[in-house]
Design a protein around this motif. Structure first.
Motif, mmCIF file in Angstrom:
data_model
loop_
_atom_site.group_PDB
_atom_site.id
_atom_site.type_symbol
_atom_site.label_atom_id
_atom_site.label_comp_id
_atom_site.label_asym_id
_atom_site.label_seq_id
_atom_site.Cartn_x
_atom_site.Cartn_y
_atom_site.Cartn_z
ATOM 1 N N UNK A 164 -4.175 -6.121 -8.306
ATOM 2 C CA UNK A 164 -5.474 -6.283 -8.227
ATOM 3 C C UNK A 164 -5.816 -7.289 -7.075
ATOM 4 N N UNK A 165 -6.648 -7.310 -6.191
ATOM 5 C CA UNK A 165 -7.318 -8.223 -5.235
ATOM 6 C C UNK A 165 -7.959 -9.336 -6.008
ATOM 7 N N UNK A 166 -8.083 -10.653 -5.682
ATOM 8 C CA UNK A 166 -8.961 -11.504 -6.291
ATOM 9 C C UNK A 166 -9.717 -12.385 -5.121
ATOM 10 N N UNK A 167 -10.963 -12.806 -5.464
ATOM 11 C CA UNK A 167 -11.611 -13.686 -4.834
ATOM 12 C C UNK A 167 -12.020 -14.786 -5.748
ATOM 13 N N UNK A 185 -6.870 -13.313 -2.202
ATOM 14 C CA UNK A 185 -5.465 -13.054 -2.176
ATOM 15 C C UNK A 185 -5.263 -11.906 -3.237
ATOM 16 N N UNK A 186 -4.226 -11.222 -3.623
ATOM 17 C CA UNK A 186 -3.997 -10.381 -4.574
ATOM 18 C C UNK A 186 -2.366 -10.414 -5.273
ATOM 19 N N UNK A 209 0.718 -1.223 0.061
ATOM 20 C CA UNK A 209 -0.041 0.068 0.081
ATOM 21 C C UNK A 209 0.893 1.420 0.029
ATOM 22 N N UNK A 210 2.069 1.302 0.743
ATOM 23 C CA UNK A 210 2.738 2.360 0.790
ATOM 24 C C UNK A 210 3.616 2.703 -0.411
ATOM 25 N N UNK A 227 -7.414 -1.192 -8.553
ATOM 26 C CA UNK A 227 -6.041 -0.905 -7.960
ATOM 27 C C UNK A 227 -6.046 -1.507 -6.653
ATOM 28 N N UNK A 228 -4.852 -1.548 -6.033
ATOM 29 C CA UNK A 228 -4.498 -1.942 -4.614
ATOM 30 C C UNK A 228 -5.178 -1.315 -3.437
#
Length: 402
Positions: free
Chosen positions: A316-319, A375-376, A309-310, A350-351
């Motif tokens: 991309x996050x995924x489910x 996850x991402x 994040x920083x 975006x993250x």
């Protein structure tokens, strides 16, 4: 996923699994039977025996009193039972090891000699008149001194007490491969062997990358897999190994998720670490379920690591949801869509730490048995991110629909 606890050994058969517990009890689950009977068909481990000291294959084991026991297809191949205990049969004295295929089997006797049996199968008449043969090759050193054998679809291999490794096709005489070996495993048409120095070697068919050498080219010459190995195993078109530090590796065909490296995906031509449930990094996310299966509310939350994040990393996050038949779906608000590897769907553009309400008081009976992963991945596109997530194991299993 965890099956049980207290196990010392496990083995996988065609349609069943078998495990030996530390207390000497033998457990099976799946379908175990002969050509005429289906003696066991269960989805949870069931105890089938006690007093066992060693599980040798998915169809054979030895008791603490030295007696040798067998089951399943071995009953079709071997009629020399000296006793029976439910689905298990006891072999006469003098047998050290058995390995069986659909229509053939190898036996190692107490003096290290090899005996083989082939079924004479005729149209409309299965499993009649097993044809016995003695050792392979000429009498003498070739057919004595074997301590471990392995059987493929049309070939076999064996390690002798002097560390030499031999292999042969069907009824041909064994050919020396080399020395310094202590274990050999056979897939359908490939071989994986382990030397005493901890190096692993593989050769044979390689269409699915089952040799683990980073290619998909067949070879008749043993190819090195590296050092630090403690045990190897092989199946139809994939292989596994345990390293000396306890890491479990897998490579080859992954059409049904048999490698255990996460969601079903393409073949892996090089050894990849197996990921166990709950083994993912902490902080990847959670899933909260409220209610019963017929009135269920599911909320998913993905948590990005602070350093990503920083840094402003793109990704991309995924489910991902995987149904019992192996179909993969990924979530894109507000629906699950079938996963298309060429155009994967992401949870966000975006993250960012993201929370999403998936279902509210819905009947989820039709999704029974579905597993959810969170996850991402890092990358400029969703396709890049999905691949990076899978390769870096940045995901974990968070929920199983009961």
């Amino acid at each position: 996923m965890q099956i049980g606890s207290g196990f010392a050994q496990v083995a996988v058969g065609d349609l069943h699994m078998v495990g030996l517990k530390t207390d000497g009890t033998l457990w099976m689950w799946g379908v175990v039977g002969t050509s005429t009977t289906q003696e066991l068909a269960v989805t949870q481990p069931v105890q089938v025996g006690s007093g066992f000291a060693q599980l040798l294959t998915s169809e054979t084991a030895r008791k603490t009193d030295g007696s040798f026991w067998y089951w399943d297809h071995m009953k079709n191949l071997f009629r020399g039972n000296a006793g029976s205990d439910g689905i298990l049969d006891r072999a006469p004295p003098g047998y050290r090891q058995m390995v069986g295929g659909r229509n053939n089997a190898l036996f190692v006797l107490d003096d290290g000699a090899i005996r083989s049996v082939f079924l004479n199968v005729y149209p409309g008449d299965l499993f009649i008149n097993p044809g016995w043969e003695g050792g392979y090759g000429n009498a003498g050193p070739v057919d004595r001194g074997f301590v471990q054998v392995a059987l493929g679809s049309r070939s076999a291999a064996g390690v002798k007490d002097d560390g030499t490794l031999w292999q042969w096709k069907e009824r041909e005489a064994p050919v020396l491969v080399g020395g310094g070996y202590r274990q050999v495993a056979k897939g359908s048409s490939h071989t994986v062997a382990l030397k005493t120095d901890g190096t692993a070697w593989a050769w044979g068919s390689n269409e699915k990358g089952q040799l683990g050498n980073g290619t998909q080219s067949n070879t008749e010459t043993p190819q090195p897999l590296g050092a630090g190995y403690a045990q190897v195993a092989a199946s139809d078109s994939h292989s596994l190994a345990v390293t000396t530090d306890g890491t479990l590796l897998a490579w080859g065909n992954n059409d049904f998720g048999q490698l255990g490296v996460g969601p079903v995906g393409p073949s892996q031509p090089s050894p990849v670490r197996v990921v166990f449930e709950g083994a993912g990094a902490s902080g990847l996310g959670t899933m909260v379920a409220i209610g019963t299966r017929t009135r269920l509310t599911l909320t998913a939350y993905v948590e990005i690591k602070p350093e990503h994040l920083a840094s402003g990393a793109k990704g991309h996050p995924f489910l991902v949801a995987i149904t019992p038949d192996g179909t993969m779906y990924t979530y894109s608000v507000p629906n699950f869509d079938r996963l298309n590897p060429a155009n994967p769907l992401a949870w966000a553009d975006r993250l960012q730490n993201t929370s999403s309400l998936l279902f509210v008081n819905q009947d989820m009976t039709h999704l029974s048995g579905t597993a959810f992963f969170i996850g991402y991945g890092l990358g400029a596109t969703t396709a890049e991110s999905l691949g990076e997530m899978l390769n870096s194991f940045r995901y974990k299993r968070v929920y199983d629909m009961q």
